[in-house]
Design a protein around this motif. Structure first.
Motif, PDB file in Angstrom:
ATOM      1  N   ASN A  16       0.863  -1.186   0.000  1.00  0.00           N
ATOM      2  CA  ASN A  16       0.000   0.000   0.000  1.00  0.00           C
ATOM      3  C   ASN A  16       0.896   1.232   0.000  1.00  0.00           C
ATOM      4  OD1 ASN A  16      -2.409   1.376  -0.011  1.00  0.00           O
ATOM      5  ND2 ASN A  16      -2.938   0.939   2.104  1.00  0.00           N
ATOM      6  N   TYR A  17       1.705   1.326  -1.042  1.00  0.00           N
ATOM      7  CA  TYR A  17       2.848   2.242  -1.081  1.00  0.00           C
ATOM      8  C   TYR A  17       2.487   3.721  -1.119  1.00  0.00           C
ATOM      9  CZ  TYR A  17       1.657   2.388  -6.034  1.00  0.00           C
ATOM     10  OH  TYR A  17       0.983   2.542  -7.220  1.00  0.00           O
ATOM     11  N   ARG A  18       1.211   4.038  -1.318  1.00  0.00           N
ATOM     12  CA  ARG A  18       0.837   5.448  -1.418  1.00  0.00           C
ATOM     13  C   ARG A  18       0.835   6.169  -0.085  1.00  0.00           C
ATOM     14  NH1 ARG A  18      -4.717   4.541  -4.427  1.00  0.00           N
ATOM     15  NH2 ARG A  18      -4.604   2.730  -3.045  1.00  0.00           N
ATOM     16  N   TYR A  19       0.925   5.420   1.001  1.00  0.00           N
ATOM     17  CA  TYR A  19       0.800   6.014   2.327  1.00  0.00           C
ATOM     18  C   TYR A  19       2.097   5.858   3.128  1.00  0.00           C
ATOM     19  CZ  TYR A  19      -4.060   5.798   0.926  1.00  0.00           C
ATOM     20  OH  TYR A  19      -5.233   5.950   0.223  1.00  0.00           O
ATOM     21  N   TYR A  20       2.268   6.767   4.074  1.00  0.00           N
ATOM     22  CA  TYR A  20       3.389   6.744   5.011  1.00  0.00           C
ATOM     23  C   TYR A  20       4.739   6.926   4.317  1.00  0.00           C
ATOM     24  CZ  TYR A  20      -0.260   4.985   8.069  1.00  0.00           C
ATOM     25  OH  TYR A  20      -1.421   4.847   8.776  1.00  0.00           O
ATOM     26  N   LYS A  21       4.727   7.686   3.239  1.00  0.00           N
ATOM     27  CA  LYS A  21       5.969   8.051   2.565  1.00  0.00           C
ATOM     28  C   LYS A  21       5.949   9.554   2.348  1.00  0.00           C
ATOM     29  CE  LYS A  21       8.732   7.122  -1.582  1.00  0.00           C
ATOM     30  NZ  LYS A  21       8.828   6.347  -2.845  1.00  0.00           N
ATOM     31  N   CYS A  22       7.036  10.212   2.730  1.00  0.00           N
ATOM     32  CA  CYS A  22       7.100  11.680   2.653  1.00  0.00           C
ATOM     33  C   CYS A  22       8.244  12.090   1.740  1.00  0.00           C
ATOM     34  CB  CYS A  22       7.312  12.281   4.046  1.00  0.00           C
ATOM     35  SG  CYS A  22       6.087  11.753   5.258  1.00  0.00           S
ATOM     36  N   LEU A  23       7.930  12.900   0.752  1.00  0.00           N
ATOM     37  CA  LEU A  23       8.922  13.361  -0.206  1.00  0.00           C
ATOM     38  C   LEU A  23       9.602  14.641   0.277  1.00  0.00           C
ATOM     39  CD1 LEU A  23       6.889  12.818  -3.504  1.00  0.00           C
ATOM     40  CD2 LEU A  23       8.451  11.228  -2.366  1.00  0.00           C
ATOM     41  N   ARG A  24      10.885  14.770  -0.070  1.00  0.00           N
ATOM     42  CA  ARG A  24      11.679  15.975   0.225  1.00  0.00           C
ATOM     43  C   ARG A  24      11.416  16.478   1.648  1.00  0.00           C
ATOM     44  NH1 ARG A  24      15.633  15.982  -3.082  1.00  0.00           N
ATOM     45  NH2 ARG A  24      15.962  18.169  -2.531  1.00  0.00           N
ATOM     46  N   PRO A  25      11.746  15.675   2.663  1.00  0.00           N
ATOM     47  CA  PRO A  25      11.325  15.982   4.038  1.00  0.00           C
ATOM     48  C   PRO A  25      11.935  17.242   4.631  1.00  0.00           C
ATOM     49  CG  PRO A  25      12.873  14.151   4.003  1.00  0.00           C
ATOM     50  CD  PRO A  25      12.493  14.413   2.580  1.00  0.00           C
ATOM     51  N   PHE A  26      13.084  17.710   4.086  1.00  0.00           N
ATOM     52  CA  PHE A  26      13.715  18.902   4.641  1.00  0.00           C
ATOM     53  C   PHE A  26      13.351  20.174   3.883  1.00  0.00           C
ATOM     54  CE2 PHE A  26      16.540  15.538   6.212  1.00  0.00           C
ATOM     55  CZ  PHE A  26      16.604  15.884   7.556  1.00  0.00           C
ATOM     56  N   ASP A  27      12.699  20.027   2.724  1.00  0.00           N
ATOM     57  CA  ASP A  27      12.289  21.193   1.964  1.00  0.00           C
ATOM     58  C   ASP A  27      11.126  21.907   2.649  1.00  0.00           C
ATOM     59  OD1 ASP A  27      14.200  20.369   0.222  1.00  0.00           O
ATOM     60  OD2 ASP A  27      12.853  19.952  -1.452  1.00  0.00           O
ATOM     61  N   GLU A  28      10.848  23.112   2.232  1.00  0.00           N
ATOM     62  CA  GLU A  28       9.728  23.850   2.803  1.00  0.00           C
ATOM     63  C   GLU A  28       8.445  23.022   2.640  1.00  0.00           C
ATOM     64  OE1 GLU A  28       7.453  28.194   2.417  1.00  0.00           O
ATOM     65  OE2 GLU A  28       9.221  27.740   1.197  1.00  0.00           O
ATOM     66  N   GLY A  29       7.720  22.869   3.720  1.00  0.00           N
ATOM     67  CA  GLY A  29       6.519  22.050   3.714  1.00  0.00           C
ATOM     68  C   GLY A  29       6.789  20.582   3.967  1.00  0.00           C
ATOM     69  N   GLY A  30       8.071  20.185   4.056  1.00  0.00           N
ATOM     70  CA  GLY A  30       8.423  18.799   4.350  1.00  0.00           C
ATOM     71  C   GLY A  30       8.215  18.473   5.816  1.00  0.00           C
ATOM     72  N   VAL A  31       8.192  17.193   6.149  1.00  0.00           N
ATOM     73  CA  VAL A  31       7.830  16.777   7.504  1.00  0.00           C
ATOM     74  C   VAL A  31       8.821  17.250   8.560  1.00  0.00           C
ATOM     75  CG1 VAL A  31       6.471  14.790   6.801  1.00  0.00           C
ATOM     76  CG2 VAL A  31       8.938  14.523   7.145  1.00  0.00           C
ATOM     77  N   LYS A  53      -2.527  14.253   6.691  1.00  0.00           N
ATOM     78  CA  LYS A  53      -3.384  13.134   7.081  1.00  0.00           C
ATOM     79  C   LYS A  53      -3.749  12.271   5.877  1.00  0.00           C
ATOM     80  CE  LYS A  53      -7.341  16.290   6.881  1.00  0.00           C
ATOM     81  NZ  LYS A  53      -8.268  17.095   7.690  1.00  0.00           N
ATOM     82  N   ARG A  54      -3.702  12.834   4.680  1.00  0.00           N
ATOM     83  CA  ARG A  54      -4.037  12.060   3.486  1.00  0.00           C
ATOM     84  C   ARG A  54      -2.905  11.133   3.055  1.00  0.00           C
ATOM     85  NH1 ARG A  54      -8.792  13.796   1.283  1.00  0.00           N
ATOM     86  NH2 ARG A  54      -9.608  15.645   2.307  1.00  0.00           N
ATOM     87  N   THR A  55      -1.784  11.223   3.733  1.00  0.00           N
ATOM     88  CA  THR A  55      -0.710  10.261   3.499  1.00  0.00           C
ATOM     89  C   THR A  55      -0.562   9.307   4.675  1.00  0.00           C
ATOM     90  OG1 THR A  55       1.022  11.659   4.462  1.00  0.00           O
ATOM     91  CG2 THR A  55       0.532  11.962   2.130  1.00  0.00           C
ATOM     92  N   THR A  56      -1.438   9.440   5.681  1.00  0.00           N
ATOM     93  CA  THR A  56      -1.369   8.537   6.832  1.00  0.00           C
ATOM     94  C   THR A  56      -2.703   7.800   6.999  1.00  0.00           C
ATOM     95  OG1 THR A  56      -1.892  10.387   8.337  1.00  0.00           O
ATOM     96  CG2 THR A  56       0.437   9.877   7.980  1.00  0.00           C
TER      97      THR A  56
END
Length: 548
Positions: A314-329, A353-356
């Protein structure tokens, strides 16, 4: 610095090549210079260590230093552990003991005494080398360059019957791990309280101090209880010293804000067992899902990070792109180094929340578990597979679908599905995917479109099932939908449809979707239902942009 771990039993040579001969000569088992005193006797005989001795006596810990277990002690002198320090630490110990905090988690025991006690025997070694030690509190420390963890020792390598004694000119710093840090930061009371609810303790005989045997059972002088937390089983072992975890945590202000928003998604009906407790737990878990990252499995932390909840299926969830960029986690968060990772403290939540937990719910129509009931059809219903050579192979989900045929020419068949794990008060786009007859047989003559109707049932706030609600075609303004023949056809049943009660995590089904063939001109429409899957997808709009 490359480190080498030494686990050395009493009176055995230390395995440091640069000083092995000296150790054998000076501290060998037969060496007459080795004192037969215990560490406790040695401590009490040195006036400059009297404050440390008094602290040990005040907390009843002297049996550790007078027994047979082997320790290496790094004892602060009176110059850096004053009488006032001992009085203050004793007061803290007694306050925590009165609150039933176990010895192994009492901060005076864990962060002071055990932080100065290494398990087994160690010796100062030649300059340039380093030895890793496990302290009694589970932390790792290092002997190197005339000191321990950067604190210079005043005296070293004093061997006694049950260990080795060093003296140091300042107290050794305590380096909290990720889970411990929550309790040490005034901004994190909420998340600290959440995790503490799941703490349980398990007895550890190997680290406990045995005493006499009474009635055939060992009475322990000190019973060591290891902390276990079921949330760590779900999210990651952020309490283990040999781990490497990063975690994003909300400040108390942000925690309260998220809770007020998220609890509307977990509005269970009034008949749900322990309703308020379930709502509270699920809301809090929604906040922490997707916040923990195992840094041992991240391929490129600057490009993306996957949380411990990530699942390849279910690869669409719990993955965060560019985490250090503005707006990153991790962007804008205050970072704190811990002994087993980092804590990122955020007052501006960037985990979408739409990625979790805002997830698509998809059921395979051929799965009998979700087939609630059928009517006016031939029984049992049939499951068909798509052959690998078929042009539609790979277009049908799971390459299988259920076929529901009318019992006779006078009726229209229907099938009802249970839909699990839906959240309350969020808009779902509802889809039904139909397969054509040619998906299983390219030579079939049944190539007509299908007219179909849908209805929905769910629990109201009082726990009663509402009557079937007819779905109105959002693209046609009628209650009838029509498929396109000879293709895998996805029909939008409803757009942004909100269900008032939550069924997430419940074993009993609450939401049911009925699919019924509609009567049409026999020569123009088929009445056979060929269902691939049902999908409830959280509605996307311009104000909700996913990380994906």
């Amino acid at each position: 610095m490359k480190t080498m771990k030494y686990i050395l039993m009493a009176f055995l040579p230390l395995m440091a090549l640069s000083c092995q001969d000296e150790w054998d000569e000076h501290y060998g088992q037969a060496n007459p210079m080795a004192s037969q005193e215990s560490l406790w006797q040695a401590l009490k005989g040195r006036a400059e260590l009297s404050n440390f001795v008094r602290l040990v006596e005040n907390v009843g810990y002297e049996y550790y230093f007078d027994g047979d277990r082997m320790f290496t002690l790094f004892v602060p002198t009176n110059d850096c552990l004053t009488e006032a320090d001992v009085d203050s630490l004793t007061e803290v110990y007694n306050a925590q003991k009165s609150n039933r905090i176990k010895n192994n988690d009492n901060t005076v025991i864990k962060q002071v005494l055990q932080n100065h006690m290494a398990m087994y025997n160690y010796a100062a070694i030649a300059s340039g080398d380093s030895v890793q030690m496990m302290m009694l509190n589970g932390k790792y420390s290092y002997l190197a360059d005339g000191g321990v963890n950067g604190v210079k020792y005043l005296s070293s390598n004093m061997l006694y019957r049950n260990g080795v004694l060093f003296t140091v000119g300042s107290r050794l710093p305590y380096f909290a791990n990720v889970s411990e840090y929550f309790t040490m930061d005034d901004e994190l009371d909420s998340i600290a309280s959440f995790f503490s609810r799941y703490n349980v303790y398990e007895f550890d005989a190997s680290r406990s101090v045995p005493g006499e045997i009474v009635d055939g059972k060992t009475v322990y002088l000190d019973s060591v209880m290891n902390l276990k937390n079921v949330m760590f089983d779900e999210l990651g072992y952020i309490n283990r010293e040999d781990s490497a975890y990063w975690i994003v945590v909300p400040t108390d202000r942000q925690w309260r804000k998220l809770y007020e928003e998220y609890k509307t998604y977990f509005n269970y009906d009034n008949r749900t067992a322990k309703r308020d407790s379930v709502e509270n737990v699920m809301t809090h878990k929604a906040i922490v899902q997707g916040t923990v990252f195992n840094m041992n499995v991240q391929p490129s932390v600057n490009d993306s990070v996957i949380s411990t909840n990530y699942n390849k299926a279910n690869y669409r969830y719990y993955k965060c792109l560019r985490p250090f960029d503005e707006g990153g986690v991790f962007s804008g968060a205050r970072s704190v180094e811990c002994s087993n990772g980092k804590v990122f403290i955020s007052d501006n939540w960037e985990i979408d929340k739409r990625t979790t937990f805002f997830q698509e719910v998809k059921i395979e129509a051929e799965n009998a578990y979700y087939q609630d009931s059928i009517a006016k059809c031939k029984e049992p219903v049939s499951t068909y597979t798509v052959p690998s050579g078929n042009p539609l192979y790979g277009q049908v989900s799971g390459n299988a679908y259920v076929q529901v045929e009318p019992r006779n020419t006078a009726v229209t068949p229907l099938i009802r599905f249970t839909i699990p794990n839906l959240l309350s008060n969020i808009g779902y786009d509802i889809y039904a995917v139909f397969a054509p007859a040619i998906a299983s047989d390219t030579l079939t003559t049944d190539t007509l479109p299908l007219k179909v109707k849908f209805s929905l049932k769910y629990n109201d706030q009082d726990g009663r099932q509402v009557n079937d609600i007819k779905m109105e075609n959002p693209e046609g303004g009628t209650y009838v939908y029509e498929t396109t023949p000879n293709v895998v056809d996805t029909i939008l049943v409803a757009r942004d449809y909100k269900i008032p009660t939550c069924s997430y995590g419940l074993s009993e089904p609450q939401v049911r979707l009925t699919v019924e063939s509609d009567r049409g001109t026999a020569s123009k429409y088929t009445r056979i239902l060929r269902l691939d899957c049902i999908v409830f997808k959280p509605h996307e709009d311009d104000n909700n942009v996913s990380n994906e």
